[in-house]
Motif scaffolding. Structure first.
Motif, mmCIF file in Angstrom:
data_model
loop_
_atom_site.group_PDB
_atom_site.id
_atom_site.type_symbol
_atom_site.label_atom_id
_atom_site.label_comp_id
_atom_site.label_asym_id
_atom_site.label_seq_id
_atom_site.Cartn_x
_atom_site.Cartn_y
_atom_site.Cartn_z
ATOM 1 N N GLY A 355 3.343 -1.625 -3.531
ATOM 2 C CA GLY A 355 3.935 -2.311 -2.371
ATOM 3 C C GLY A 355 2.887 -3.061 -1.576
ATOM 4 N N VAL A 356 1.733 -2.430 -1.358
ATOM 5 C CA VAL A 356 0.636 -3.103 -0.655
ATOM 6 C C VAL A 356 0.195 -4.345 -1.434
ATOM 7 C CG1 VAL A 356 -1.789 -2.881 0.053
ATOM 8 C CG2 VAL A 356 -0.184 -1.026 0.516
ATOM 9 N N GLY A 357 0.111 -4.212 -2.765
ATOM 10 C CA GLY A 357 -0.264 -5.363 -3.589
ATOM 11 C C GLY A 357 0.731 -6.506 -3.477
ATOM 12 N N LEU A 358 2.029 -6.171 -3.479
ATOM 13 C CA LEU A 358 3.067 -7.202 -3.353
ATOM 14 C C LEU A 358 2.985 -7.922 -2.010
ATOM 15 C CD1 LEU A 358 6.126 -5.322 -4.915
ATOM 16 C CD2 LEU A 358 5.144 -7.464 -5.763
ATOM 17 N N LEU A 359 2.749 -7.151 -0.941
ATOM 18 C CA LEU A 359 2.716 -7.744 0.397
ATOM 19 C C LEU A 359 1.425 -8.501 0.679
ATOM 20 C CD1 LEU A 359 4.279 -4.857 2.544
ATOM 21 C CD2 LEU A 359 5.334 -7.043 1.944
ATOM 22 N N SER A 360 0.353 -8.153 -0.064
ATOM 23 C CA SER A 360 -0.936 -8.789 0.227
ATOM 24 C C SER A 360 -0.921 -10.289 -0.085
ATOM 25 C CB SER A 360 -2.055 -8.107 -0.565
ATOM 26 O OG SER A 360 -1.868 -8.291 -1.956
ATOM 27 N N GLY A 361 -0.015 -10.714 -0.991
ATOM 28 C CA GLY A 361 0.102 -12.147 -1.284
ATOM 29 C C GLY A 361 0.586 -12.939 -0.084
ATOM 30 N N LEU A 363 1.265 -11.812 3.077
ATOM 31 C CA LEU A 363 0.793 -11.372 4.388
ATOM 32 C C LEU A 363 -0.723 -11.295 4.505
ATOM 33 C CD1 LEU A 363 3.275 -8.414 5.175
ATOM 34 C CD2 LEU A 363 3.467 -10.826 5.834
ATOM 35 N N GLY A 364 -1.398 -11.159 3.386
ATOM 36 C CA GLY A 364 -2.833 -10.877 3.419
ATOM 37 C C GLY A 364 -3.065 -9.371 3.346
ATOM 38 N N LEU A 365 -4.257 -8.989 2.913
ATOM 39 C CA LEU A 365 -4.553 -7.577 2.668
ATOM 40 C C LEU A 365 -4.512 -6.753 3.953
ATOM 41 C CD1 LEU A 365 -5.307 -5.538 0.509
ATOM 42 C CD2 LEU A 365 -7.714 -6.129 0.844
#
Length: 399
Positions: A355-361, A363-365
């Motif tokens: 989920g963090v990986g998906l959102l990092s695109g 939203l940023g890390l």
């Protein structure tokens, strides 16, 4: 006595094999930024590569969780070392992304076999009356091995040549030595059966376990999720936002979380199981708050505090959860109930991390990490509230 000395020597040698087995599972952690440079993939790919490991662990827990009780400790651990060696070979051969997926999956299969079998083996080999010390050896070997992985890889990547090859070559050599040691240790299962006797172990949740299981599993999920995020994307965060390009430093920070978890697990003996679960949740909340602060303020000291405090909270809450669930479960279904808890915990390592990986695109890390932290804070606060309203009754002696 000679017998006791020999028993403890065997116990410690089995613990050393345990350390080597678990070291391989976290070895790639500080190397992910280097793989990103080499293959040009995104944060999402990092998290998926990392999470493949958890799927391997869950598969073994469900399909062969009781293998060492059936075929024997040594054969199970030799299979685990075989998967660890195959994982190291995949990373040594990695000239494309697919090798990383294969290496992580094999590493998960190794960890799935090692976690239960090596813990039981260390305790089997201890002299009579040494179960408490043997539990300490097994706990330290498990979490200590996990901590040694990023520390070893970070040091070699920073101060030795071939940063993407040497850590795995060293680990492969350690695996071979461990296999030799293991072959010289005695088998402790009296009547081993053939591999065909191993049966899949279904997860189980009897009615009397559910009131304890809900907060215990929630806290375990969040604690393992924190570890998952730390061991997958923290090196990239340290390099990109805090300009920490030293692989040894990033490896040390991740290692601190695992070493602190060991200390948290040992603290359960002091506080008792019923007090340790809410206390562990409170410490885990503090660790998550430090992580949120680190992401917002971009301060290295807060990252270190998040690792140490969050790791201690994870260790305290998880060992208390495991003890409480084991005490509440019927004897004949205890192994299946414990397997269910581990499945939930390792799901925590995989799904939130992806989920963090998906959102990092989009939203940023940093922002993705803050969303993750907020969700985990809600989960842990819910578990703590539940436990405070309905205190866990374990039926075991409180120290």
């Amino acid at each position: 006595m000679v017998g006791d000395r020999q028993g403890w020597l065997r116990c410690l040698l089995a613990g050393a094999v345990f350390v080597v087995g678990m070291t391989g599972t976290t070895l790639p952690t500080p190397l992910y930024p280097l793989y990103q440079e080499k293959f040009g993939f995104s944060e999402l790919t990092v998290t998926v590569v990392y999470a493949v490991y958890a799927f391997g662990v869950i598969g073994v827990l469900l399909l062969a969780g009781n293998a060492s009780d059936t075929v024997g400790r040594r054969p199970t651990l030799l299979w685990g070392l075989g998967f660890a060696a195959a994982s190291a070979i995949c990373f040594l051969s990695a000239d494309a992304l697919g090798w990383l997926y294969a290496g992580r999956l094999l590493s998960g299969l190794s960890a799935g076999l090692f976690t239960g079998a090596a813990t039981a083996y260390v305790m089997d080999l201890a002299p009579p009356g040494g179960q408490s010390r043997a539990t300490l050896v097994a706990t330290a070997a498990n979490m200590g091995g996990l901590g040694c992985g990023p520390l070893l890889a970070g040091l070699l990547a920073e101060y030795a040549p071939e940063p993407l090859l040497l850590p795995f070559a060293v680990h492969l050599a350690l695996v071979i030595v461990s296999a030799v040691v293991l072959l010289r240790l005695p088998e402790t299962v009296r009547e081993p059966r053939p591999l065909t006797a191993v049966r899949p172990q279904r997860p189980a949740l009897p009615a009397q376990v559910r009131p304890v299981f809900v907060p215990a599993a929630t806290a375990s999920f969040a604690g393992f999720a924190l570890f998952g995020v730390f061991t997958s994307v923290s090196p990239a965060f340290l390099a990109r936002y805090l300009h920490v390009d030293n692989h040894a430093v990033s490896g040390l920070i991740v290692a601190l979380a695992f070493f602190a978890s060991t200390a948290g697990q040992l603290a359960v003996d002091r506080f008792g199981v019923s007090r340790s679960l809410p206390l562990g949740c409170a410490v885990l909340l503090a660790g998550l708050a430090f992580l949120a602060g680190a992401l917002s303020a971009e301060l290295l000291v807060l990252v270190v505090l998040a690792a140490v405090v969050g790791g201690a909270g994870q260790g305290l809450s998880f060992r208390a959860a495991l003890s409480a669930i084991a005490a509440a479960a019927p004897v004949e279904r205890r192994a299946a109930v414990i397997s269910t808890l581990f499945v939930v915990a390792y799901t925590g390592i995989s799904i939130p991390v992806i989920g963090v990986g998906l959102l990092s695109g989009p939203l940023g890390l940093e922002q993705a990490g803050l969303v993750f932290t907020g969700c985990m804070l809600l989960l842990v606060a819910s578990a703590a509230t539940y436990v405070l309203r309905r205190p866990v009754r374990t039926g075991v002696h409180e120290g």
